[in-house]
Design an enzyme around this catalytic site. Structure first.
Site, PDB file in Angstrom:
ATOM      1  N   ARG A 168       0.837  -1.206   0.000  1.00 45.11           N
ATOM      2  CA  ARG A 168       0.000   0.000   0.000  1.00 45.11           C
ATOM      3  C   ARG A 168       0.877   1.264   0.000  1.00 45.11           C
ATOM      4  O   ARG A 168       0.445   2.334  -0.378  1.00 45.11           O
ATOM      5  CB  ARG A 168      -0.908  -0.034   1.237  1.00 45.11           C
ATOM      6  CG  ARG A 168      -2.026   0.949   1.213  1.00 45.11           C
ATOM      7  CD  ARG A 168      -3.089   0.607   2.240  1.00 45.11           C
ATOM      8  NE  ARG A 168      -2.740   1.067   3.569  1.00 45.11           N
ATOM      9  CZ  ARG A 168      -3.593   1.044   4.601  1.00 45.11           C
ATOM     10  NH1 ARG A 168      -4.813   0.545   4.455  1.00 45.11           N
ATOM     11  NH2 ARG A 168      -3.230   1.479   5.774  1.00 45.11           N
ATOM     12  N   LYS A 183      11.046  -0.301   6.499  1.00 42.41           N
ATOM     13  CA  LYS A 183      11.414  -0.899   7.789  1.00 42.41           C
ATOM     14  C   LYS A 183      10.197  -1.687   8.253  1.00 42.41           C
ATOM     15  O   LYS A 183       9.224  -1.122   8.768  1.00 42.41           O
ATOM     16  CB  LYS A 183      11.760   0.219   8.780  1.00 42.41           C
ATOM     17  CG  LYS A 183      12.721  -0.146   9.890  1.00 42.41           C
ATOM     18  CD  LYS A 183      12.254  -1.212  10.841  1.00 42.41           C
ATOM     19  CE  LYS A 183      11.165  -0.793  11.785  1.00 42.41           C
ATOM     20  NZ  LYS A 183      10.543  -1.942  12.479  1.00 42.41           N
ATOM     21  N   ALA A 185       7.850  -4.444  10.470  1.00 43.13           N
ATOM     22  CA  ALA A 185       7.756  -4.781  11.896  1.00 43.13           C
ATOM     23  C   ALA A 185       8.661  -5.975  12.187  1.00 43.13           C
ATOM     24  O   ALA A 185       8.777  -6.888  11.357  1.00 43.13           O
ATOM     25  CB  ALA A 185       6.315  -5.121  12.242  1.00 43.13           C
ATOM     26  N   GLU A 259      -0.838   6.492   9.236  1.00 41.77           N
ATOM     27  CA  GLU A 259      -2.009   5.607   9.349  1.00 41.77           C
ATOM     28  C   GLU A 259      -1.931   4.986  10.729  1.00 41.77           C
ATOM     29  O   GLU A 259      -1.124   4.079  10.961  1.00 41.77           O
ATOM     30  CB  GLU A 259      -1.961   4.509   8.272  1.00 41.77           C
ATOM     31  CG  GLU A 259      -2.121   5.018   6.850  1.00 41.77           C
ATOM     32  CD  GLU A 259      -3.531   5.479   6.521  1.00 41.77           C
ATOM     33  OE1 GLU A 259      -4.453   5.248   7.335  1.00 41.77           O
ATOM     34  OE2 GLU A 259      -3.700   6.096   5.455  1.00 41.77           O
ATOM     35  N   LEU A 260      -2.747   5.482  11.666  1.00 43.51           N
ATOM     36  CA  LEU A 260      -2.546   5.109  13.073  1.00 43.51           C
ATOM     37  C   LEU A 260      -3.685   4.240  13.605  1.00 43.51           C
ATOM     38  O   LEU A 260      -4.401   3.614  12.834  1.00 43.51           O
ATOM     39  CB  LEU A 260      -2.348   6.391  13.885  1.00 43.51           C
ATOM     40  CG  LEU A 260      -1.262   7.326  13.316  1.00 43.51           C
ATOM     41  CD1 LEU A 260      -1.159   8.618  14.109  1.00 43.51           C
ATOM     42  CD2 LEU A 260       0.096   6.635  13.245  1.00 43.51           C
ATOM     43  N   CYS A 293      -6.650  -2.500  12.336  1.00 38.21           N
ATOM     44  CA  CYS A 293      -6.962  -1.137  12.791  1.00 38.21           C
ATOM     45  C   CYS A 293      -8.415  -0.807  12.515  1.00 38.21           C
ATOM     46  O   CYS A 293      -9.000   0.046  13.157  1.00 38.21           O
ATOM     47  CB  CYS A 293      -6.046  -0.145  12.091  1.00 38.21           C
ATOM     48  SG  CYS A 293      -6.098  -0.345  10.314  1.00 38.21           S
ATOM     49  N   GLU A 390      -7.849   0.058  21.814  1.00 33.80           N
ATOM     50  CA  GLU A 390      -7.916  -0.893  20.698  1.00 33.80           C
ATOM     51  C   GLU A 390      -7.774  -2.283  21.301  1.00 33.80           C
ATOM     52  O   GLU A 390      -6.754  -2.569  21.940  1.00 33.80           O
ATOM     53  CB  GLU A 390      -6.696  -0.688  19.791  1.00 33.80           C
ATOM     54  CG  GLU A 390      -6.901   0.266  18.676  1.00 33.80           C
ATOM     55  CD  GLU A 390      -5.754   0.197  17.670  1.00 33.80           C
ATOM     56  OE1 GLU A 390      -4.599   0.414  18.050  1.00 33.80           O
ATOM     57  OE2 GLU A 390      -6.030  -0.059  16.488  1.00 33.80           O
TER      58      GLU A 390
HETATM   59  P1  NAD Z   1       3.684  -0.198  16.426  1.00 39.91           P
HETATM   60  O1  NAD Z   1       3.362   1.247  16.440  1.00 39.91           O
HETATM   61  O2  NAD Z   1       4.162  -0.821  17.677  1.00 39.91           O
HETATM   62  O3  NAD Z   1       4.793  -0.510  15.331  1.00 39.91           O
HETATM   63  C1  NAD Z   1       4.633  -0.130  13.982  1.00 39.91           C
HETATM   64  C2  NAD Z   1       6.003  -0.061  13.345  1.00 39.91           C
HETATM   65  O4  NAD Z   1       6.769   0.963  13.973  1.00 39.91           O
HETATM   66  C3  NAD Z   1       6.830  -1.332  13.461  1.00 39.91           C
HETATM   67  O5  NAD Z   1       7.600  -1.486  12.291  1.00 39.91           O
HETATM   68  C4  NAD Z   1       7.729  -1.033  14.648  1.00 39.91           C
HETATM   69  O6  NAD Z   1       8.927  -1.778  14.625  1.00 39.91           O
HETATM   70  C5  NAD Z   1       8.003   0.436  14.425  1.00 39.91           C
HETATM   71  N1  NAD Z   1       8.383   1.183  15.632  1.00 39.91           N
HETATM   72  C6  NAD Z   1       8.045   0.932  16.920  1.00 39.91           C
HETATM   73  N2  NAD Z   1       8.589   1.864  17.727  1.00 39.91           N
HETATM   74  C7  NAD Z   1       9.270   2.724  16.929  1.00 39.91           C
HETATM   75  C8  NAD Z   1      10.030   3.905  17.169  1.00 39.91           C
HETATM   76  N3  NAD Z   1      10.210   4.412  18.389  1.00 39.91           N
HETATM   77  N4  NAD Z   1      10.582   4.518  16.118  1.00 39.91           N
HETATM   78  C9  NAD Z   1      10.413   4.036  14.870  1.00 39.91           C
HETATM   79  N5  NAD Z   1       9.709   2.947  14.575  1.00 39.91           N
HETATM   80  C10 NAD Z   1       9.134   2.285  15.602  1.00 39.91           C
HETATM   81  O7  NAD Z   1       2.376  -0.918  15.875  1.00 39.91           O
HETATM   82  P2  NAD Z   1       2.134  -2.482  15.658  1.00 39.91           P
HETATM   83  O8  NAD Z   1       1.919  -3.088  17.009  1.00 39.91           O
HETATM   84  O9  NAD Z   1       3.149  -3.063  14.753  1.00 39.91           O
HETATM   85  O10 NAD Z   1       0.759  -2.452  14.846  1.00 39.91           O
HETATM   86  C11 NAD Z   1      -0.463  -2.309  15.450  1.00 39.91           C
HETATM   87  C12 NAD Z   1      -0.927  -0.869  15.379  1.00 39.91           C
HETATM   88  O11 NAD Z   1      -0.949  -0.451  14.018  1.00 39.91           O
HETATM   89  C13 NAD Z   1      -2.342  -0.699  15.868  1.00 39.91           C
HETATM   90  O12 NAD Z   1      -2.421   0.484  16.631  1.00 39.91           O
HETATM   91  C14 NAD Z   1      -3.152  -0.562  14.586  1.00 39.91           C
HETATM   92  O13 NAD Z   1      -4.349   0.133  14.717  1.00 39.91           O
HETATM   93  C15 NAD Z   1      -2.189   0.166  13.713  1.00 39.91           C
HETATM   94  N6  NAD Z   1      -2.527  -0.021  12.308  1.00 39.91           N
HETATM   95  C16 NAD Z   1      -3.048   1.033  11.632  1.00 39.91           C
HETATM   96  C17 NAD Z   1      -3.415   0.883  10.308  1.00 39.91           C
HETATM   97  C18 NAD Z   1      -4.000   2.027   9.545  1.00 39.91           C
HETATM   98  O14 NAD Z   1      -4.006   1.955   8.330  1.00 39.91           O
HETATM   99  N7  NAD Z   1      -4.475   3.080  10.173  1.00 39.91           N
HETATM  100  C19 NAD Z   1      -3.218  -0.337   9.667  1.00 39.91           C
HETATM  101  C20 NAD Z   1      -2.679  -1.402  10.389  1.00 39.91           C
HETATM  102  C21 NAD Z   1      -2.320  -1.223  11.722  1.00 39.91           C
END
Ligand code: NAD
Length: 486
Positions: A168, A183, A185, A259-260, A293, A390
């Protein structure tokens, strides 16, 4: 797992993907990728360092001018080939997603098709980055607006859709003429590495797409955001991390798309078609075992239909087959890790001690892996913690209402604004309620909104910008205005 095991079918690059080659981390470090169905180690991948992040930016920079200069048609054809390769390898990709993320195969297949569609859609959009020409209001000159690639983009993705969240972003970025560093997950780096391989096979030149698995996410992303060559950050993940990255991006005023998180309300009005509402609820709640999400997080159901809706939803939830994602019979896989399963359990226990009733499910089954039972909670009191967080698991909390305005007020009472769902037989009423819901997207008599051809994104603290649709490519383009006299 059938014929699909990591060793048998995948010739995956398990190091970093930099400049079109698989290279080890500069300090030789690696980290394990676990199977959520057993907690066992699947394999390990290179653990990128800050130096490696800089090498990725270097590679993206070296490729940038060449890629921006390719014709839109050429970029379109590369993306189209990537779509075709993903489609041809859909079974393998789905199994890999299921292996490292845990989701059930039907969900993984759905994700694979959805992910591939972003390449097809942006193959079609690449040739449509139209600008505008107009006569200035004074009549003195012409106003010409061109679109140009924003520059090197850092893409940071979550574990819940390891393929789709990558495509996407990569699809529109490449269509626009940008080069990228992804980068992924750290729970799910394998699918991202497979995407890199597929894109290379499709003809993406070295350096255009770089993939940096890294456990030290904060350090590598921060280093890239402080390199002046990086002009774009596209992040999908939690609101908490999004806030941190917006602050990091401020130092070099990097263009951000975010996208949060979400906290989707699902409204069932008194005149809803209950068959459709239950069907929609199952999709909105149970796609990905609730790890989305867009997952329905709070069910507001009119008191006149609440008992019937809860009964039917509970029947459907209790009939679901829970098991390892890669088993053919499985409908609900494990959650991604132990912490997630423990968090879901805490939220359910909290709701129950606040007065909610468990209709079905309500606990972690007694088996290895990170499972949670499909759960329906009734009489969840307003203000319960589970309604503000969530859940990210297979739990449906139901709250009854009698007044439509009250239901809308409760639905909007959150810092999030990603998606809302409404069920009613009256389309005019449905559109009126949709307008009143403070969310970037509304599912009206539909439990699934995600579509590569539509602008996906949220209001309030659910994000900034849109992915998918025509809008998705604009996030990777700068408008350049030229004042011309001719
Ligand atoms: P997360 O925020 O923990 O991690 C997301 C990404 O950020 C990962 O690659 C992680 O390694 C990286 N990351 C973590 N800490 C960081 C930092 N300090 N600096 C830079 N990068 C960092 O989220 P998650 O647990 O992987 O995913 C779940 C979350 O994602 C949920 O809140 C969900 O709602 C959201 N989400 C949103 C959408 C959307 O389109 N709005 C889609 C899918 C998931």
């Amino acid at each position: 797992m059938g014929d699909f095991s990591l060793d048998q079918i995948y010739d995956l690059p398990l190091d970093l993907w930099v400049g079109g080659a698989s290279v080890p981390a500069s300090d030789g470090g690696r980290f394990d990728v676990l199977d959520p169905a057993t907690g066992e180690v699947l394999t390990s991948v290179a653990n990128g360092t800050v130096d490696d992040a800089m090498a990725c930016v270097e590679a993206a920079d070296a490729a940038a001018a060449g890629w921006a200069a390719t014709s839109p048609r050429e970029r379109a054809e590369v993306l189209r080939r990537a779509f075709e390769l993903m489609t041809a390898r859909a079974d393998e990709i789905a199994h890999l997603i299921s292996l490292e993320n845990g989701k059930a195969l039907p969900d993984a297949r759905g994700e694979t098709a959805y992910a591939a569609e972003f390449f097809r859609w942006y193959a079609e959009e690449a040739v449509r980055a139209a600008g505008t020409v107009m006569t200035a209001p004074s009549g003195a000159n012409k106003i010409v607006v061109l679109h140009q690639p924003v520059g090197i983009a850092v893409l940071v993705t979550p574990w819940n859709f390891p393929a789709a969240m990558a495509t996407r972003k990569i699809g529109p970025a490449l269509a626009a003429g940008c080069t990228v560093v992804l980068k992924p997950a750290s729970d799910t780096p394998l699918t991202a590495l497979l995407m890199a391989q597929i894109l290379a096979d499709a003809g993406v030149p070295p350096g255009v797409v770089n993939v940096l698995p890294a456990r030290r996410s904060g350090a590598v992303v921060s280093a890239m955001l402080h390199d002046p060559r990086v002009r774009k950050l596209s992040f999908t993940g939690s609101t908490e991390v999004g806030r941190v990255l917006l602050r990091e991006a401020a130092d070099q005023v990097v263009n951000c798309s975010m996208e949060l998180g979400g906290n989707a309300p699902f409204l069932v009005l008194d005149d809803a078609d209950l068959d459709a509402a239950v069907e929609g609820a199952m999709v909105a709640k149970m796609r990905n075992a609730g790890e989305a999400c867009t997952a329905a997080n709070r069910f507001y159901v009119h008191a006149d239909v609440a008992e019937e809706f809860s009964r039917r939803l509970s029947e459907r939830m209790s009939a679901l087959v829970v098991g390892p994602g890669t088993d053919d019979a499985t409908q609900v896989g494990p959650l991604v890790n132990d912490e997630s399963a423990a968090k879901v359990d805490d939220l359910v226990r909290g709701a129950v001690s606040a007065g909610a009733r468990v209709v079905v499910g309500g606990s972690r089954p007694d088996r290895e892996g990170y499972y949670y039972e499909p759960t329906v909670l009734l009489d969840v009191p307003r203000g319960a913690e589970i309604l503000g967080e969530e859940i990210f698991g297979p739990v449906a909390p139901i709250i009854t209402f009698t007044d439509e305005a009250d239901a809308i007020a409760m639905a909007n009472d959150t810092e999030y604004g990603l998606v809302s769902y409404v069920y009613t037989r009256d389309l005019a009423r449905g559109l009126r309620v949709s307008e009143a819901l403070d969310a970037g997207m509304v599912g009206l008599n539909r439990g699934l909104v995600s579509d590569p051809a539509a602008p996906f994104g949220g209001t309030k603290q659910s994000g900034i910008g849109r992915e998918g649709g025509h809008e998705g490519m604009l996030d990777y383009l700068e408008s350049k205005y030229v004042a011309v006299e001719w």
